[in-house]
Design a protein around this motif. Structure first.
Motif, PDB file in Angstrom:
ATOM      1  N   THR A 302       0.732  -1.070   0.037  1.00  0.00           N
ATOM      2  CA  THR A 302      -0.083   0.020  -0.221  1.00  0.00           C
ATOM      3  C   THR A 302       0.900   1.227   0.023  1.00  0.00           C
ATOM      4  O   THR A 302       0.646   2.366  -0.749  1.00  0.00           O
ATOM      5  CB  THR A 302      -1.143  -0.018   1.115  1.00  0.00           C
ATOM      6  OG1 THR A 302      -1.682  -1.191   1.092  1.00  0.00           O
ATOM      7  CG2 THR A 302      -1.885   1.158   1.115  1.00  0.00           C
ATOM      8  N   ILE A 303       2.044   1.145   0.791  1.00  0.00           N
ATOM      9  CA  ILE A 303       2.778   2.395   0.676  1.00  0.00           C
ATOM     10  C   ILE A 303       3.484   2.679  -0.728  1.00  0.00           C
ATOM     11  O   ILE A 303       3.628   3.728  -0.933  1.00  0.00           O
ATOM     12  CB  ILE A 303       3.850   2.266   1.837  1.00  0.00           C
ATOM     13  CG1 ILE A 303       4.315   3.913   2.318  1.00  0.00           C
ATOM     14  CG2 ILE A 303       5.007   1.356   1.488  1.00  0.00           C
ATOM     15  CD1 ILE A 303       3.408   4.615   2.935  1.00  0.00           C
ATOM     16  N   GLN A 331     -10.242   0.387   5.158  1.00  0.00           N
ATOM     17  CA  GLN A 331      -8.700   0.255   5.803  1.00  0.00           C
ATOM     18  C   GLN A 331      -7.553   0.977   4.701  1.00  0.00           C
ATOM     19  O   GLN A 331      -7.000   1.751   5.491  1.00  0.00           O
ATOM     20  CB  GLN A 331      -8.363  -1.443   5.912  1.00  0.00           C
ATOM     21  CG  GLN A 331      -6.934  -1.452   6.301  1.00  0.00           C
ATOM     22  CD  GLN A 331      -6.650  -2.886   6.327  1.00  0.00           C
ATOM     23  OE1 GLN A 331      -7.361  -3.805   6.783  1.00  0.00           O
ATOM     24  NE2 GLN A 331      -5.646  -3.228   5.853  1.00  0.00           N
ATOM     25  N   HIS A 332      -7.929   0.938   3.597  1.00  0.00           N
ATOM     26  CA  HIS A 332      -6.909   1.603   2.565  1.00  0.00           C
ATOM     27  C   HIS A 332      -7.102   3.156   3.131  1.00  0.00           C
ATOM     28  O   HIS A 332      -5.962   3.644   3.224  1.00  0.00           O
ATOM     29  CB  HIS A 332      -7.187   1.311   1.460  1.00  0.00           C
ATOM     30  CG  HIS A 332      -6.474   0.233   0.880  1.00  0.00           C
ATOM     31  ND1 HIS A 332      -5.071  -0.115   1.021  1.00  0.00           N
ATOM     32  CD2 HIS A 332      -7.052  -1.034   0.172  1.00  0.00           C
ATOM     33  CE1 HIS A 332      -4.839  -1.499   0.733  1.00  0.00           C
ATOM     34  NE2 HIS A 332      -5.947  -1.877   0.143  1.00  0.00           N
ATOM     35  N   ASN A 334      -8.252   4.732   5.588  1.00  0.00           N
ATOM     36  CA  ASN A 334      -7.845   5.175   6.972  1.00  0.00           C
ATOM     37  C   ASN A 334      -6.152   5.048   7.061  1.00  0.00           C
ATOM     38  O   ASN A 334      -5.759   6.074   7.711  1.00  0.00           O
ATOM     39  CB  ASN A 334      -8.434   4.427   7.934  1.00  0.00           C
ATOM     40  CG  ASN A 334      -9.901   4.586   8.146  1.00  0.00           C
ATOM     41  OD1 ASN A 334     -10.323   5.654   7.942  1.00  0.00           O
ATOM     42  ND2 ASN A 334     -10.731   3.557   8.600  1.00  0.00           N
ATOM     43  N   GLY A 335      -5.611   4.349   6.125  1.00  0.00           N
ATOM     44  CA  GLY A 335      -4.250   4.166   5.955  1.00  0.00           C
ATOM     45  C   GLY A 335      -3.578   5.272   5.559  1.00  0.00           C
ATOM     46  O   GLY A 335      -2.378   5.840   5.723  1.00  0.00           O
ATOM     47  N   LEU A 336      -4.151   5.619   4.293  1.00  0.00           N
ATOM     48  CA  LEU A 336      -3.627   6.788   3.371  1.00  0.00           C
ATOM     49  C   LEU A 336      -3.963   8.073   3.856  1.00  0.00           C
ATOM     50  O   LEU A 336      -3.011   8.996   3.549  1.00  0.00           O
ATOM     51  CB  LEU A 336      -3.994   6.547   2.025  1.00  0.00           C
ATOM     52  CG  LEU A 336      -3.692   5.268   1.116  1.00  0.00           C
ATOM     53  CD1 LEU A 336      -4.004   5.129  -0.156  1.00  0.00           C
ATOM     54  CD2 LEU A 336      -2.061   5.017   1.508  1.00  0.00           C
ATOM     55  N   LYS A 337      -4.774   8.349   4.552  1.00  0.00           N
ATOM     56  CA  LYS A 337      -5.572   9.928   4.791  1.00  0.00           C
ATOM     57  C   LYS A 337      -4.387  10.707   5.611  1.00  0.00           C
ATOM     58  O   LYS A 337      -4.261  11.675   5.193  1.00  0.00           O
ATOM     59  CB  LYS A 337      -6.993   9.684   5.508  1.00  0.00           C
ATOM     60  CG  LYS A 337      -7.818  11.022   5.292  1.00  0.00           C
ATOM     61  CD  LYS A 337      -9.025  10.878   6.093  1.00  0.00           C
ATOM     62  CE  LYS A 337      -9.698  12.203   6.008  1.00  0.00           C
ATOM     63  NZ  LYS A 337      -8.831  13.517   6.292  1.00  0.00           N
ATOM     64  N   TYR A 339      -1.534  10.463   5.430  1.00  0.00           N
ATOM     65  CA  TYR A 339      -0.349  10.899   4.754  1.00  0.00           C
ATOM     66  C   TYR A 339      -0.825  11.824   3.651  1.00  0.00           C
ATOM     67  O   TYR A 339      -0.121  12.936   3.660  1.00  0.00           O
ATOM     68  CB  TYR A 339       0.078   9.605   3.616  1.00  0.00           C
ATOM     69  CG  TYR A 339       0.803   8.441   4.681  1.00  0.00           C
ATOM     70  CD1 TYR A 339       1.795   8.752   5.635  1.00  0.00           C
ATOM     71  CD2 TYR A 339       0.556   7.158   4.522  1.00  0.00           C
ATOM     72  CE1 TYR A 339       2.482   7.734   6.363  1.00  0.00           C
ATOM     73  CE2 TYR A 339       1.098   6.234   5.320  1.00  0.00           C
ATOM     74  CZ  TYR A 339       1.806   6.375   6.184  1.00  0.00           C
ATOM     75  OH  TYR A 339       2.598   5.685   6.833  1.00  0.00           O
ATOM     76  N   ASN A 554      -6.756  -5.189  10.179  1.00  0.00           N
ATOM     77  CA  ASN A 554      -5.197  -4.848  10.407  1.00  0.00           C
ATOM     78  C   ASN A 554      -5.288  -4.469  11.771  1.00  0.00           C
ATOM     79  O   ASN A 554      -5.558  -3.272  12.215  1.00  0.00           O
ATOM     80  CB  ASN A 554      -4.888  -3.647   9.581  1.00  0.00           C
ATOM     81  CG  ASN A 554      -3.426  -3.453   9.798  1.00  0.00           C
ATOM     82  OD1 ASN A 554      -2.809  -4.129  10.246  1.00  0.00           O
ATOM     83  ND2 ASN A 554      -2.868  -2.338   9.484  1.00  0.00           N
ATOM     84  N   ARG A 583       1.594  -8.653  12.509  1.00  0.00           N
ATOM     85  CA  ARG A 583       1.531  -6.969  11.923  1.00  0.00           C
ATOM     86  C   ARG A 583       2.280  -6.167  12.873  1.00  0.00           C
ATOM     87  O   ARG A 583       2.362  -4.876  12.620  1.00  0.00           O
ATOM     88  CB  ARG A 583       0.166  -6.614  11.575  1.00  0.00           C
ATOM     89  CG  ARG A 583      -0.275  -7.716  10.435  1.00  0.00           C
ATOM     90  CD  ARG A 583      -1.888  -7.675  10.117  1.00  0.00           C
ATOM     91  NE  ARG A 583      -1.976  -6.217   9.330  1.00  0.00           N
ATOM     92  CZ  ARG A 583      -1.735  -6.524   7.943  1.00  0.00           C
ATOM     93  NH1 ARG A 583      -1.881  -7.647   7.363  1.00  0.00           N
ATOM     94  NH2 ARG A 583      -2.014  -5.497   7.122  1.00  0.00           N
TER      95      ARG A 583
END
Length: 697
Positions: A302-303, A331-332, A334-337, A339, A554, A583
């Motif tokens: 994802t990163i 999930q994606h 929430n992980g990217l926001k 950044y 996750n 993880r």
């Protein structure tokens, strides 16, 4: 080339219209060429003749020479059978038929010497062979070649007395008619470099090998050829696409450098850095990127996707990330926001649950070009979703989307197609990737981020449950969380599997002070999300679930996964489930619970999981166990209908064939050189109706 190969099978002696119709229906054999390419699936050694005294029930197929002394019809109704007493100088056995009694009675003559062949079994005081192959003794069958071909047949053919003996005779006829017309399909250079026999010799020896060495050479030649022309077509397609489909030139890396220097909270692995470089090179070229990114759960795909997005956004384009489920899309997002917010980029989430008023705002921002990143599910494919200029489309878990769905996202631009990055956490064996996705550029993230410890996988039987519960209590006391995964939701009368509700009750009894979540596919989305969020926030310490958690959850604090009835799960699914733990920085464990009754295949799956965490090694074992069609969902599509080659067993031949095809296309992409004319002729004769996988990733 002679047209004899396209001659209808009904014109072969012994076939006729009725048998031709049956061969077409049961085996898809329409022409001489179809029959010739129906290769044997095994061979029987018919050089040895047993005496009746030597035959035992423990033996596999045996061949014996003798005389039918007498025949009688025994029993009645469904037990009615024809019994022949077959003797030689050492003893007597029974030959038994349960079907076609009248036909056998008409054909078989007592007192005539016969050769009988079949599987012996004990029936009362007699050894018997049910439905034996029976043929009169002759000089030919007493001195025939050692290896007799055996062809796959259907019950429909057997019921109409079309047995292996008939197919063998038809193949002999075919070869006599067409052998002189079989063209060479490979160049002289390839034959010499690879040490291959001529196609004509290979076709003769694959059906009627004079010895095992000749059979091995015939099989190798035909496998190489099959792989060679598949890879030639794939590589040629890739060359054509690179010329035909132009891509946007996205080379501005200002945002990428800013993210690296200011916002990236950890060091990328070397594997991640290599993939980023590959993608950067693709996107700044004038060709459309079509790249498949493989990496285990937690490897950091994802990163890499976000860094790719930054290159597109920095070059003035919009980006989209599509996930197969709402859970994974959230999930994606929430992980990217965090950044995106730090980079002052606008990001939005679009799923089936997005409210209408929010949708309207998102649609307007997409059209105006003020929304930089959109994350979503299938909702992104709706006609109402229109971009000002989509520069990059990222598809996660791409195998969960249909071909038409992926192509719809690809066509969101009216002019230049967006660059495509498709990701999967399901490791694809190298041989399968070269065949199904050989026209894509493939990148692999094959190392985990620093600080991650390999998951310890342990196999335990059901009678160890109290010890396992004790271990879980220790982990929970340390502040960790636990998954308990079950294959069923409710009790099934047909199955002895531990069901989810029974498991939930036993866990709540064993852990009365511990809060427990429960999640399964039959819950409504709101309840499911509520239970998951309780676990994610640490409010519950144990999550009892079905495979609904395979993707999309996750929780770095979850350190233990217990999988009940693990032998009932496929290898790929076990590996995906295991990826839910490990993880965080703490040591994690995956405990595979089974009964003592394990099938041979179940044992292989469990032993593989215990032995290795390497997803690609697991995928290779899975390929051998299940076959490529089951592994990829293409069983019914015809994509992997190989005639003789085997992706699970013939990886080295495939790699050699691909290298040979690439070498030829590098020198002669149009196959115009005189020495390549046999190859060109074969390419033209093959069906043009092949699926262009690369255009739709």
């Amino acid at each position: 080339m002679s047209q004899i190969f396209s001659t209808s099978i009904e014109f072969l002696k012994g076939v006729g219209p009725q048998r031709a119709a049956l061969l077409q229906k049961e085996l898809g054999i329409f022409t001489f060429g179809d029959l010739l390419q129906r290769y044997p699936f095994r061979y029987e050694d018919r050089t040895r003749f047993y005496t009746i005294a030597e035959i035992t029930e423990a033996q596999s197929n045996v061949q014996v020479k003798g005389i039918i002394r007498t025949m009688e019809v025994a029993g009645g109704g469904p037990k009615k059978r024809l019994v022949a007493y077959f003797k030689d100088e050492t003893g007597e056995i029974q030959l038994v038929w349960f079907k076609g009694l009248k036909w056998v009675l008409d054909k078989i003559k007592p007192g005539t010497p016969y050769i009988a062949y079949g599987k012996p079994s004990q029936y009362g005081r007699y050894i018997s062979i049910a439905h034996p192959e029976l043929e009169p003794v002759s000089e030919a069958n007493l001195t025939r070649a050692s290896l007799v071909p055996v062809y796959s047949l259907t019950e429909g053919l057997r019921n109409r007395y079309m047995d292996n003996k008939l197919i063998v005779n038809l193949q002999r006829q075919i070869l006599q008619k067409v052998l002189a017309y079989i063209p060479e399909t490979l160049s002289a250079n390839i034959l010499k470099a690879q040490g291959l026999i001529l196609k004509r010799v290979a076709m003769e020896h694959i059906h009627f090998p004079p010895d095992p060495k000749s059979l091995a050479r015939a099989r190798h030649r035909l496998k190489f050829e099959e792989f060679f022309f598949i890879q030639l077509r794939i590589l040629k397609m890739k060359l054509n696409n690179q010329e035909k489909f132009r891509g946007m030139v996205l080379e501005n890396t200002v945002l990428v450098k800013d993210f690296y220097n200011t916002h990236l909270p950890f060091e990328l692995t070397n594997a991640q850095k290599k993939v980023v470089r590959d993608i950067h090179r693709d996107m700044k070229s004038s060709k459309q990127m079509n790249r498949l990114l493989q990496g285990d759960v937690g490897s950091g795909k994802t990163i890499v996707a976000f860094i790719t997005m930054l290159q597109a956004v920095g070059s003035g384009q919009q980006t989209a990330l599509m996930a197969p489920t709402e859970i994974l899309a959230i999930q994606h997002f929430n992980g990217l926001k965090p950044y995106a917010d730090a980079m002052k980029l606008r990001i939005a989430l679009l799923t089936g649950s997005t409210k209408q008023k929010d949708r309207k705002v998102i649609f307007e921002m997409l059209k105006e070009g003020t929304l930089h990143i959109i994350v979503g599910t299938h909702a992104l494919l709706e006609d109402t979703v229109a971009f000002k200029s989509l520069g990059l489309a990222v598809v996660d878990e791409q195998h969960r989307f249909g071909v038409a769905q992926r192509s719809k996202l690809w066509r969101k631009n009216e002019t230049l197609f967006p660059h495509m990055l498709v990701m999967t956490a399901t490791p694809i064996p190298r041989t399968l990737a070269m065949t199904l996705y050989g026209d894509l550029d493939v990148s692999v993230i094959d190392e985990l981020p620093a600080g991650r410890k390999p998951i310890q996988t342990i196999h335990r039987y059901d009678n160890s449950r109290l010890r396992i519960f004790g271990f879980l209590k220790e982990q929970i006391a340390l502040g960790r969380q636990v998954y308990a995964v079950y294959p069923l939701i409710e009790e099934s009368e047909k199955s002895d599997l531990k069901d989810l509700m029974d498991g939930y009750e036993s866990i709540t009894r064993a852990f009365p002070e511990v809060p427990v979540s429960i999640v399964h596919g039959k819950m409504n989305p709101a309840d499911k999300d509520f239970e998951m969020q309780r676990f994610v926030k640490g409010n519950t310490k144990i999550m009892v679930a079905t495979t609904v958690i395979e993707v999309g959850v996750n929780v770095p604090n979850a350190s233990v996964m217990v999988i009940e009835n693990a032998e009932r799960f496929g290898l790929a699914q076990l590996h995906q489930l295991r990826g839910r733990v490990g993880r965080g920085a703490e040591q994690s464990y995956c405990i595979l619970m089974t009964s003592h009754k394990l099938s041979k295949e179940g044992r292989v799956r469990i032993d593989t999981m215990v032995r290795t965490n390497n997803g690609f090694e697991i995928a290779d074992v899975d390929l051998k166990l299940r076959g490529p069609g089951d592994l990829t969902g293409t069983r019914q599509s015809g994509v992997l209908d190989l005639l003789i080659a085997d992706l699970g067993q013939d990886g080295k031949i495939l790699e050699t064939a691909r290298a040979a095809a690439k070498e030829i296309l590098d020198k002669d992409p149009d196959l115009s050189f005189p020495e390549h004319q046999p190859i060109l002729a074969q390419v033209r004769s093959q069906s043009a109706s092949s699926i262009n996988w690369s255009r739709i990733s």
